[in-house]
Design a protein around this motif. Structure first.
Motif, PDB file in Angstrom:
ATOM      1  N   ARG A 122       0.724  -1.294  -0.056  1.00 12.78           N
ATOM      2  CA  ARG A 122      -0.095  -0.082  -0.207  1.00 12.78           C
ATOM      3  C   ARG A 122       0.705   1.283   0.090  1.00 12.78           C
ATOM      4  O   ARG A 122       1.859   1.283   0.645  1.00 12.78           O
ATOM      5  N   LYS A 123       0.281   2.112  -0.499  1.00 11.45           N
ATOM      6  CA  LYS A 123       0.795   3.548  -0.622  1.00 11.45           C
ATOM      7  C   LYS A 123       1.234   3.955   0.826  1.00 11.45           C
ATOM      8  O   LYS A 123       0.133   3.934   1.678  1.00 11.45           O
ATOM      9  N   SER A 177       6.129   8.504  -4.247  1.00  9.74           N
ATOM     10  CA  SER A 177       4.741   7.991  -4.750  1.00  9.74           C
ATOM     11  C   SER A 177       4.999   6.529  -5.367  1.00  9.74           C
ATOM     12  O   SER A 177       3.754   6.049  -5.390  1.00  9.74           O
ATOM     13  N   ASP A 178       6.133   6.299  -5.866  1.00  9.84           N
ATOM     14  CA  ASP A 178       6.289   4.977  -6.470  1.00  9.84           C
ATOM     15  C   ASP A 178       6.912   4.017  -5.472  1.00  9.84           C
ATOM     16  O   ASP A 178       7.472   2.656  -5.612  1.00  9.84           O
ATOM     17  N   HIS A 204       5.869   2.038  -3.178  1.00 12.35           N
ATOM     18  CA  HIS A 204       5.300   0.667  -2.751  1.00 12.35           C
ATOM     19  C   HIS A 204       5.382  -0.314  -4.275  1.00 12.35           C
ATOM     20  O   HIS A 204       5.555  -1.363  -3.867  1.00 12.35           O
ATOM     21  N   ASP A 234      -5.237   2.481  -3.736  1.00  8.49           N
ATOM     22  CA  ASP A 234      -3.860   3.091  -3.502  1.00  8.49           C
ATOM     23  C   ASP A 234      -2.886   1.783  -3.469  1.00  8.49           C
ATOM     24  O   ASP A 234      -2.118   2.116  -2.671  1.00  8.49           O
ATOM     25  N   ALA A 259       1.478   4.080 -10.405  1.00  6.03           N
ATOM     26  CA  ALA A 259       1.899   4.448  -8.902  1.00  6.03           C
ATOM     27  C   ALA A 259       1.154   5.456  -8.192  1.00  6.03           C
ATOM     28  O   ALA A 259       0.938   5.449  -6.857  1.00  6.03           O
ATOM     29  N   ASP A 260       0.499   6.446  -8.927  1.00 12.03           N
ATOM     30  CA  ASP A 260      -0.150   7.519  -8.523  1.00 12.03           C
ATOM     31  C   ASP A 260      -1.539   6.982  -8.278  1.00 12.03           C
ATOM     32  O   ASP A 260      -2.344   7.870  -7.548  1.00 12.03           O
TER      33      ASP A 260
END
Length: 261
Positions: free
Chosen positions: A52-53, A59-60, A62, A90, A159-160
């Motif tokens: 999980r983020k 942002s990337d 995870h 996410d 990723a976002d």
């Protein structure tokens, strides 16, 4: 659709999973059906690892962590390549299939031993292998995005926002699964015992420990097959991969449309 349902049943679903007509409604987004990877007999058929983020992380981060773990499972432990999915929210998920179901408690211990050795920062529920989950492809009830299996080389692009705007084509989803293999019974037992031995031999650590770099010779009966590890793929790589399986990719289904704006 039948091919996709067949692949989900081959890899992840216990014998008493919902029938094919119910699964079809689930993957079409017409009915959200939480599914346990453990059957009513207490035997686990598969395991899922969440990435999980994390607030405050890149942002990337995870996604990169998933790649590290997926590579380790294959390169150091000699396990088959796992499936990769986006959650529609996410998170990314890795999916590990078992050729022979094992008792849920044993599968949970296996998952926790993997975590302790290779990704200690990730929290796992104490009933992770029993709890009902959203098996992709499916519609995320909160975000309205689609969860889906993905080509590993495309992972960084999500990723976002780890979800699709449109339903992924069933044939394409089946294609991502049909080449995957399950963890064999002897393979599972070998890694289970080796991880247990490593856990008993390592000293107790305070706080979050770094991943234990167990020697590959402890696990691998032979060198990993070439091309097994996750890597960034070009669009041409992905098209070539799908064409080899007689699938004509329609990328408007694979990536949200606003990525082309």
């Amino acid at each position: 659709m039948q091919k996709l349902i067949a692949e989900l049943m081959r890899l992840y679903l216990p014998a008493d999973a919902p029938p094919a007509d119910v699964l079809t409604l689930h993957v079409l987004g017409q009915r959200n059906v939480p599914i346990s990877l453990t059957g009513g007999d207490g035997q686990a058929r598969a395991m899922m690892i969440p990435f999980r983020k994390t607030k405050g992380a890149e942002s990337d981060a995870h996604w990169l962590r998933l790649c590290e773990v997926a590579n380790t499972l294959q390169e150091s432990l000699g396990l088959p390549a796992p499936a990769v999915s986006i959650s529609g929210g996410d998170a990314y998920y890795l999916w590990l299939s078992l050729a022979t179901p094992v008792p849920a408690d044993r599968a949970q211990t296996f998952l926790e031993r993997l975590r302790d050795a290779w990704f200690p920062e990730i929290e796992l529920d104490t009933d992770a292998v029993r709890a009902p989950i959203a098996l992709p492809p499916c519609l995320h009830p909160r975000t309205g995005k689609w969860a889906a299996f993905i080509h590993p080389g495309m992972g960084a692009s999500f990723a976002d926002e780890a979800g699709l705007d449109m339903a992924p084509p069933p044939l394409g989803q089946a294609a991502f699964l049909e080449g995957l293999e399950s963890i064999g019974e002897e393979q599972f037992e070998r890694v289970f015992q080796a991880l247990g031995a490593e856990q008993q031999n390592k000293p107790m650590a305070v706080g979050v420990a770094a991943p234990v770099a167990a020697p590959a010779s402890s696990f691998l009966p032979h060198a990993p097959a070439p091309g097994l590890l996750l890597k960034d793929a070009t669009l041409e790589d992905i098209v070539r991969h799908l064409h080899a399986m007689n699938i004509e990719p329609t990328f408007r289904h694979l990536l949200p449309s606003d990525r082309y704006d």
